[in-house]
Design an enzyme around this catalytic site. Structure first.
Site, PDB file in Angstrom:
ATOM      1  N   LYS A 179       0.939  -1.283   0.104  1.00 15.54           N
ATOM      2  CA  LYS A 179       0.083  -0.155   0.038  1.00 15.54           C
ATOM      3  C   LYS A 179       0.967   1.190  -0.072  1.00 15.54           C
ATOM      4  CE  LYS A 179      -3.797   2.174   2.813  1.00 15.54           C
ATOM      5  NZ  LYS A 179      -4.574   1.701   4.031  1.00 15.54           N
ATOM      6  N   SER A 214      -9.456   1.618   3.489  1.00 15.69           N
ATOM      7  CA  SER A 214      -8.531   2.331   2.296  1.00 15.69           C
ATOM      8  C   SER A 214      -7.704   1.563   1.775  1.00 15.69           C
ATOM      9  CB  SER A 214      -8.167   3.653   3.203  1.00 15.69           C
ATOM     10  OG  SER A 214      -7.061   2.913   3.987  1.00 15.69           O
ATOM     11  N   SER A 274      -9.426  -0.390   7.712  1.00 17.69           N
ATOM     12  CA  SER A 274      -9.077  -0.204   6.404  1.00 17.69           C
ATOM     13  C   SER A 274      -8.280  -1.563   5.912  1.00 17.69           C
ATOM     14  CB  SER A 274      -7.794   1.128   6.269  1.00 17.69           C
ATOM     15  OG  SER A 274      -8.541   2.231   6.293  1.00 17.69           O
TER      16      SER A 274
END
Length: 327
Positions: free
Chosen positions: A75, A149, A173
């Site tokens: 990420k 997210s 997330s």
């Protein structure tokens, strides 16, 4: 090609596949339609192939390299030395000087880094569509959101371009995108993975999270990477036993909020899907019980409506001084 960790390791041991075969296959897929919006940046293909071929020659060490030949994504709020960290905000982007200890440990254990994945900007959001880098499409239906997210991380696993992926998790997330994309999302206890080398949403309880297709694979990767980091003040001093716990012998019990605590905000379709899911669980003879959900609601309110909001400003700060985030 099945990139699940257990499958790949078996294929490597049998000689059916080599890491270079897997790397070449994945690199050939990064321009596929289902990868649109998944990646913010990707590693240099020549570098990826060179690392994969080096692993080909180390097949005799597979027993000492527990993540041998597994391909993984990161990420884009987690640092990889020499790569940009954007947190999905071009104006904030900086080139990382050091690699997150968790990512570095994965590479040292034989895994192959592929690139940085898309996310809700500054990890603020649970929808996965708040990014100027496009939208990682839900693998089950292009009109559905991927969840956030860590949207790109989950989709990279769900679409078969990563054996595992690193996301982050503050208040969901690392788990919400997993539930939307049909993969496993695992949030380790804060401190089980080093919290250094990332842009924090909330420094106090952020953690790097894991995505895999299968829960067993997630646990296997976790056991390789979980360790104490003496340079991380949130890492526990007494870490012994965290990775050696056996699976619980007791049967699986599933808890749901009491009926009077369920909130669907007028969305009758979601309410129907929730009820149908519970009926399917009961048909599988799983125990489903209602519980008082108010303690969890209180924790949620503390996280999203309390003083922890100030941590986001402290973590990100002035975009002209992004190095503050890595303290």
């Amino acid at each position: 090609m099945n990139l699940a960790p257990r499958h790949l390791r078996a294929a490597y041991r049998s000689g059916e596949l080599k890491p270079s075969d897997v790397a070449a296959h994945v690199l050939s897929r990064l321009d596929d339609a289902d990868q649109s919006g998944v990646w913010i940046s990707t590693a240099n293909p020549e570098s990826v192939m060179a690392k994969a071929r080096a692993l080909d020659a180390r097949i005799g060490e597979i027993g000492q390299l527990p993540l041998y030949g597994l391909v993984f994504s990161v990420k884009d709020c987690i640092d990889v030395a020499g790569e940009q960290t954007t947190s999905a905000c071009p104006e904030f982007a900086y080139t990382a000087k050091d690699t997150s200890p968790v990512v570095a440990d994965a590479i040292a254990a034989g895994a192959i880094y592929l690139g940085k994945t898309n996310m809700d900007q500054f990890a603020t959001g649970l929808v996965g569509v708040r990014s100027p880098y496009g939208i990682a499409r839900n693998p089950h239906h292009p009109d559905y959101i991927p969840g956030g997210s860590s949207s790109g991380a989950a989709v990279s696993v769900a679409t078969g371009t990563s054996s595992f992926a690193f996301g982050t998790d503050t208040g969901g997330s690392g788990r919400v995108p997993a539930s939307y994309c049909g993969v496993t999302g695992f949030k380790p206890a804060p401190g089980a993975f080093s919290q250094r080398g990332m842009v924090y949403a909330c420094r106090s309880f952020d953690t790097i999270s894991l995505y895999t297709r299968d829960p067993r694979d997630g646990h296997d990767v976790y056991r390789v990477l979980a360790r104490r980091d003496a340079e991380d003040c949130f890492s526990p001093v007494d870490f012994a036993g965290w990775t050696e716990q056996a699976s619980p012998a007791r049967p699986l019990n599933i808890a749901t909020p009491r009926p009077d605590q369920l909130r669907f905000f007028g969305n009758s379709e979601t309410e129907a899907l929730f009820g149908d899911g519970l009926r399917k669980l009961r048909r599988l003879d799983l125990s489903v019980a209602s519980i008082d959900f108010s303690p969890f609601i209180s924790v949620n309110d503390l996280m999203f409506f309390g003083p922890f909001l100030a941590e986001r400003d402290v973590s990100v700060g002035d975009s002209s001084t992004p190095t503050r985030t890595r303290a």
